[in-house]
Enzyme design. Structure first.
Site, PDB file in Angstrom:
ATOM      1  N   HIS A  81      43.106 -11.735  18.814  1.00  0.00           N
ATOM      2  CA  HIS A  81      43.055 -13.219  17.028  1.00  0.00           C
ATOM      3  C   HIS A  81      41.559 -11.746  16.397  1.00  0.00           C
ATOM      4  O   HIS A  81      41.481 -10.692  17.358  1.00  0.00           O
ATOM      5  CB  HIS A  81      41.399 -13.987  18.003  1.00  0.00           C
ATOM      6  CG  HIS A  81      43.123 -14.759  18.499  1.00  0.00           C
ATOM      7  ND1 HIS A  81      42.528 -16.293  17.982  1.00  0.00           N
ATOM      8  CD2 HIS A  81      43.787 -14.756  19.150  1.00  0.00           C
ATOM      9  CE1 HIS A  81      43.228 -17.353  19.117  1.00  0.00           C
ATOM     10  NE2 HIS A  81      44.553 -16.273  19.356  1.00  0.00           N
ATOM     11  N   GLY A  82      41.312 -11.950  15.558  1.00  0.00           N
ATOM     12  CA  GLY A  82      40.262 -11.645  14.957  1.00  0.00           C
ATOM     13  C   GLY A  82      40.096 -10.478  13.737  1.00  0.00           C
ATOM     14  O   GLY A  82      40.061  -9.634  13.929  1.00  0.00           O
TER      15      GLY A  82
ATOM     16  N   ASP B  19      45.538 -23.731  16.487  1.00  0.00           N
ATOM     17  CA  ASP B  19      44.882 -22.918  17.062  1.00  0.00           C
ATOM     18  C   ASP B  19      43.263 -22.959  17.828  1.00  0.00           C
ATOM     19  O   ASP B  19      42.748 -24.554  17.207  1.00  0.00           O
ATOM     20  CB  ASP B  19      43.959 -21.687  15.285  1.00  0.00           C
ATOM     21  CG  ASP B  19      44.011 -20.828  16.549  1.00  0.00           C
ATOM     22  OD1 ASP B  19      42.790 -20.181  16.722  1.00  0.00           O
ATOM     23  OD2 ASP B  19      42.002 -20.115  14.973  1.00  0.00           O
TER      24      ASP B  19
ATOM     25  N   SER C 291      40.950 -10.289  10.408  1.00  0.00           N
ATOM     26  CA  SER C 291      39.994  -9.770   9.516  1.00  0.00           C
ATOM     27  C   SER C 291      39.224  -8.879   9.798  1.00  0.00           C
ATOM     28  O   SER C 291      38.305  -7.894   8.973  1.00  0.00           O
ATOM     29  CB  SER C 291      38.828 -11.078   9.698  1.00  0.00           C
ATOM     30  OG  SER C 291      39.845 -12.145   8.936  1.00  0.00           O
TER      31      SER C 291
ATOM     32  N   HIS D 298      35.595 -12.373  16.970  1.00  0.00           N
ATOM     33  CA  HIS D 298      36.319 -12.887  15.528  1.00  0.00           C
ATOM     34  C   HIS D 298      34.620 -12.882  14.273  1.00  0.00           C
ATOM     35  O   HIS D 298      34.435 -12.027  14.669  1.00  0.00           O
ATOM     36  CB  HIS D 298      36.429 -14.044  15.803  1.00  0.00           C
ATOM     37  CG  HIS D 298      36.959 -15.119  16.990  1.00  0.00           C
ATOM     38  ND1 HIS D 298      37.080 -15.395  18.083  1.00  0.00           N
ATOM     39  CD2 HIS D 298      38.678 -15.387  16.548  1.00  0.00           C
ATOM     40  CE1 HIS D 298      37.599 -15.804  19.079  1.00  0.00           C
ATOM     41  NE2 HIS D 298      39.455 -15.849  17.990  1.00  0.00           N
ATOM     42  N   GLY D 299      35.495 -13.441  13.411  1.00  0.00           N
ATOM     43  CA  GLY D 299      34.850 -13.647  11.928  1.00  0.00           C
ATOM     44  C   GLY D 299      34.973 -11.867  11.867  1.00  0.00           C
ATOM     45  O   GLY D 299      35.368 -11.404  11.865  1.00  0.00           O
TER      46      GLY D 299
ATOM     47  N   VAL E  11      44.381 -14.237  11.315  1.00  0.00           N
ATOM     48  CA  VAL E  11      43.137 -13.952  10.515  1.00  0.00           C
ATOM     49  C   VAL E  11      42.886 -15.101  10.256  1.00  0.00           C
ATOM     50  O   VAL E  11      43.968 -16.078   8.913  1.00  0.00           O
ATOM     51  CB  VAL E  11      44.222 -13.069   9.195  1.00  0.00           C
ATOM     52  CG1 VAL E  11      43.162 -12.989   7.988  1.00  0.00           C
ATOM     53  CG2 VAL E  11      44.902 -11.932   9.698  1.00  0.00           C
ATOM     54  N   ALA E  12      41.752 -15.200  10.056  1.00  0.00           N
ATOM     55  CA  ALA E  12      41.449 -16.305   8.934  1.00  0.00           C
ATOM     56  C   ALA E  12      39.685 -16.311   7.948  1.00  0.00           C
ATOM     57  O   ALA E  12      39.990 -16.803   7.146  1.00  0.00           O
ATOM     58  CB  ALA E  12      40.470 -17.153  10.244  1.00  0.00           C
TER      59      ALA E  12
HETATM   60 ZN    ZN Z   1      40.743 -16.576  17.997  1.00  0.00          ZN
END
Ligand code: ZN
Length: 278
Positions: free
Chosen positions: A204-205, A82, A207, A177-178, A227-228
């Site tokens: 991305h993003g 990633d 979450s 993100h985040g 998802v992080a």
């Molecule tokens: Zn990303």
């Protein structure tokens, strides 16, 4: 089964009209939780790690841990780099036998982004999937993020995809993100990008986006959603709550197993939200 290529996850998901979750790991508990959930739902998936999170162990450690846990699993899973920000990171992940790669020079000029991504393509065998980013996704993850977010320009998409030879394209269409509770996908822009792209898209993003938006992404050519933050929060929260409940808690194994379950539950919910029919 053995790790499969990112190309196999893309083609399986495309054939099934499903969206692969791409879940970031850092450690053993997170890896266990992700794969426990994947086994429950049966949707092809990416497990991924960014260079920032490889700092705890190393690319080979991550590969060994993921591959060992997957040996008893029948669901196709790829191991993905990633946000590879440099060709050195790409080289290290390929040497460790990762099966899918992201190169990210999206903060540079369009020309530099093409040049860096093309160099990554030259290093990456055709059977390994390559993701690149066009536009710059805002928000911070591990304190890394662009100074200036920029949405993806649909007019640049065909030329970029063709020049680089990417297998999937990360787009900036309102995703952030985040932990970003106010992030919203601009579906009109996403549709324009989809119409301009000959390869599937990556968001991305995951979450920060509401469930009803995540559930629509499959209709818009999206094959992978990252998802992080949700997983990391689940793990940290589990340990924090155990400490708050008992300052003398000393059973690391009990709390670690609770963390695996909390991560599993988050991942399972996300896969189901992305694939309401799964
Ligand atoms: Zn990303």
């Amino acid at each position: 089964m053995a790790l499969v290529s990112g190309m196999d996850v893309i083609s399986e998901c495309t054939a099934r009209r499903q969206v692969a979750g791409a879940f970031n790991t850092t450690n053993l508990e997170t890896t266990m939780g992700i794969i426990d959930a994947v086994e429950r739902v049966g949707v092809p998936t990416f497990i991924q790690v960014a260079p920032t999170n490889v700092a705890l162990s190393g690319y080979e450690y991550i590969y060994d841990m993921v591959a060992r846990r997957l040996a008893s699993t029948s669901v196709p899973v790829a191991l993905h780099l990633d946000h590879g920000k440099s060709l050195e990171a790409v080289e290290a992940a390929l040497a460790a036998r990762f099966t899918s790669i992201m190169i990210d020079d999206s903060e540079a000029s369009y020309e530099q982004n093409v040049a860096t991504s093309t160099a990554a393509r030259a290093m990456t065998p055709a059977h390994i999937a390559l993701e690149a980013e066009l536009g710059s996704i805002g928000g911070k993850e591990d304190d890394i993020g662009p100074e200036h977010a920029a949405t993806t320009d649909p007019a640049q998409v065909p030329g970029f995809v063709e020049a680089v030879g990417v297998d999937m394209l990360a787009v900036s269409v309102g995703n952030v993100h985040g932990v970003a509770p106010h992030a919203r996908i601009d579906f009109d822009l996403l549709a324009d990008v989809r119409d301009a792209s000959s390869v599937p898209l990556v968001v991305h993003g995951g979450s920060g986006l509401p469930s009803e938006q995540l559930g629509r992404l499959a209709e818009f050519g999206v094959v992978k959603v990252n998802v992080a933050s949700d997983l990391r929060n689940a793990m940290i929260r589990t340990f924090g709550e155990a400490w708050t409940a008992n300052n003398d808690e000393a059973s690391l194994i009990r709390v670690s197993k609770e963390a695996v379950v909390s991560i599993r539950d988050v991942v399972e919910r996300r896969i189901r939200v992305l694939n309401p029919a799964a």
